[in-house]
Design an enzyme around this catalytic site. Structure first.
Site, PDB file in Angstrom:
ATOM      1  N   ASN A 156      -1.258 103.098  86.997  1.00  0.00           N
ATOM      2  CA  ASN A 156      -1.289 103.179  85.529  1.00  0.00           C
ATOM      3  C   ASN A 156      -0.881 101.848  84.882  1.00  0.00           C
ATOM      4  O   ASN A 156      -0.642 101.785  83.685  1.00  0.00           O
ATOM      5  CB  ASN A 156      -0.358 104.298  85.036  1.00  0.00           C
ATOM      6  CG  ASN A 156       1.105 104.051  85.401  1.00  0.00           C
ATOM      7  OD1 ASN A 156       1.425 103.069  86.069  1.00  0.00           O
ATOM      8  ND2 ASN A 156       1.984 104.941  84.974  1.00  0.00           N
TER       9      ASN A 156
ATOM     10  N   HIS B  17       1.874 100.120  85.686  1.00  0.00           N
ATOM     11  CA  HIS B  17       3.316  99.851  85.636  1.00  0.00           C
ATOM     12  C   HIS B  17       3.696  98.673  86.526  1.00  0.00           C
ATOM     13  O   HIS B  17       3.009  98.348  87.489  1.00  0.00           O
ATOM     14  CB  HIS B  17       4.160 101.101  85.937  1.00  0.00           C
ATOM     15  CG  HIS B  17       4.178 101.580  87.349  1.00  0.00           C
ATOM     16  ND1 HIS B  17       4.360 102.900  87.677  1.00  0.00           N
ATOM     17  CD2 HIS B  17       4.069 100.926  88.528  1.00  0.00           C
ATOM     18  CE1 HIS B  17       4.347 103.022  88.987  1.00  0.00           C
ATOM     19  NE2 HIS B  17       4.176 101.851  89.530  1.00  0.00           N
TER      20      HIS B  17
ATOM     21  N   GLU C 178       7.187 101.602  82.831  1.00  0.00           N
ATOM     22  CA  GLU C 178       6.002 102.439  82.650  1.00  0.00           C
ATOM     23  C   GLU C 178       5.301 102.124  81.317  1.00  0.00           C
ATOM     24  O   GLU C 178       5.952 101.667  80.370  1.00  0.00           O
ATOM     25  CB  GLU C 178       6.421 103.908  82.620  1.00  0.00           C
ATOM     26  CG  GLU C 178       7.007 104.421  83.941  1.00  0.00           C
ATOM     27  CD  GLU C 178       5.941 104.905  84.924  1.00  0.00           C
ATOM     28  OE1 GLU C 178       4.854 104.296  85.006  1.00  0.00           O
ATOM     29  OE2 GLU C 178       6.216 105.904  85.606  1.00  0.00           O
TER      30      GLU C 178
ATOM     31  N   ASP D 274      13.214  98.075  92.341  1.00  0.00           N
ATOM     32  CA  ASP D 274      13.335  99.369  91.669  1.00  0.00           C
ATOM     33  C   ASP D 274      13.704 100.448  92.687  1.00  0.00           C
ATOM     34  O   ASP D 274      13.749 100.186  93.894  1.00  0.00           O
ATOM     35  CB  ASP D 274      12.048  99.722  90.900  1.00  0.00           C
ATOM     36  CG  ASP D 274      10.785  99.679  91.749  1.00  0.00           C
ATOM     37  OD1 ASP D 274      10.887  99.461  92.976  1.00  0.00           O
ATOM     38  OD2 ASP D 274       9.687  99.860  91.198  1.00  0.00           O
TER      39      ASP D 274
HETATM   40  C1  GLP Z   1       5.611 102.119  92.948  1.00  0.00           C
HETATM   41  C2  GLP Z   1       6.805 101.148  93.090  1.00  0.00           C
HETATM   42  C3  GLP Z   1       6.463  99.788  92.577  1.00  0.00           C
HETATM   43  C4  GLP Z   1       5.175  99.385  93.244  1.00  0.00           C
HETATM   44  C5  GLP Z   1       4.041 100.198  92.667  1.00  0.00           C
HETATM   45  C6  GLP Z   1       2.727 100.054  93.404  1.00  0.00           C
HETATM   46  O1  GLP Z   1       5.878 103.135  92.049  1.00  0.00           O
HETATM   47  N1  GLP Z   1       7.982 101.641  92.450  1.00  0.00           N
HETATM   48  O2  GLP Z   1       7.506  98.863  92.865  1.00  0.00           O
HETATM   49  O3  GLP Z   1       4.927  98.017  93.048  1.00  0.00           O
HETATM   50  O4  GLP Z   1       4.390 101.549  92.488  1.00  0.00           O
HETATM   51  O5  GLP Z   1       2.746 100.729  94.625  1.00  0.00           O
HETATM   52  P1  GLP Z   1       1.636 100.564  95.733  1.00  0.00           P
HETATM   53  O6  GLP Z   1       1.752  99.168  96.240  1.00  0.00           O
HETATM   54  O7  GLP Z   1       1.974 101.567  96.809  1.00  0.00           O
HETATM   55  O8  GLP Z   1       0.336 100.825  95.095  1.00  0.00           O
END
Ligand code: GLP
Length: 240
Positions: A136, A138, A143, A67
């Site tokens: 959340n 996602h 989302e 992403d």
């Molecule tokens: C972000 C990224 C995701 C990631 C997630 C968790 O928004 N776009 O690809 O897996 O949120 O992030 P983190 O590992 O920093 O908690």
């Protein structure tokens, strides 16, 4: 889903690295889909150490970016592109020809999604998809919503997502996100999801409840036949 508990973030990172190495050893041309964020950083560091010892292992590996933040320049600190360039693509010497990734600031975001979808069609399916979970619930930028989208799309980002540490590094807030869709992810041959840290406890409880719902997109992983979930002790409530 195979759930494995790690005592620490370091242990989670090492275990995850070993899994990836195992899969590349079986298939050197593996198509690896890579999440960004804090969850996989330690694992990518471990892969870089592995590269120092065994660079040949990575000389056919293909990578697809999961992403991207939208409407910001690619060279902005905090983009998924910068993250992957620094943590993975440059250290593992992955050339452009073995990398697929959304451009964060294209003229036409819809066409950019179509471009990546087309690439996935010719290069895919993903062999191993590395994921994290958002606070959340996602998955990538899929989302929580009334319905989820199967394919690459432009995503409206929630307030919570916009507060992610990566976005807070940027001078301009991203207006939207680019993401592989739920079917793109669920068509991966194998999925490795990494969950670490006590701030994830609340969402972890929902995720582990096995209630598959678009209000927790990550819950859809329960319908995939080959998911390995690595989770640190501190992300589980009972060990608080
Ligand atoms: C972000 C990224 C995701 C990631 C997630 C968790 O928004 N776009 O690809 O897996 O949120 O992030 P983190 O590992 O920093 O908690």
């Amino acid at each position: 889903m195979n759930i494995e508990i790690a005592n620490s973030y370091e242990e989670l990172s090492l275990k995850a690295k070993n899994r990836i190495v195992q899969e590349i050893e079986k298939n050197k041309q593996l198509l690896l889909c890579t999440a960004t964020g804090s969850s996989p950083t330690g694992m990518y560091q471990q892969l870089c150490i592995e590269f120092q010892e065994n660079p040949e292992l990575f000389n056919q590996l293909r990578i697809i970016k999961l992403d991207e933040w939208g409407g910001v320049e690619m060279d902005q600190p905090g983009t998924c592109e910068q993250y992957l360039q620094q943590n993975l693509l440059q250290p593992l010497q992955i050339p452009e020809s073995r990398y697929i990734g959304f451009n964060s600031n294209p003229e036409n975001p819809i066409l950019e999604c179509e471009r990546i979808q087309e690439k996935l069609k010719t290069e895919g399916p993903i062999d191993l998809c590395i994921l994290g979970i958002g606070l959340n619930g996602h998955l990538a930028f899929n989302e929580p919503a009334n319905y989820l989208q199967p394919f690459c799309h432009v995503a409206k980002l929630s307030e919570m997502t916009l507060q992610h540490a990566m976005a807070s590094k940027m001078n301009f807030k991203p207006g939207f996100g680019f993401t592989l869709g739920m079917a793109d992810i669920l068509h991966s041959k194998m999925i490795l999801i990494l969950i670490a840290g006590k701030e994830k406890r609340e969402i972890v409880q929902k995720f582990l409840s096995k209630k598959v719902s678009s209000s927790v997109p990550a819950s859809f992983l329960w319908i995939h036949p080959k998911v390995h979930c690595l989770i640190t002790k501190d992300a589980l409530e009972e060990t608080a």
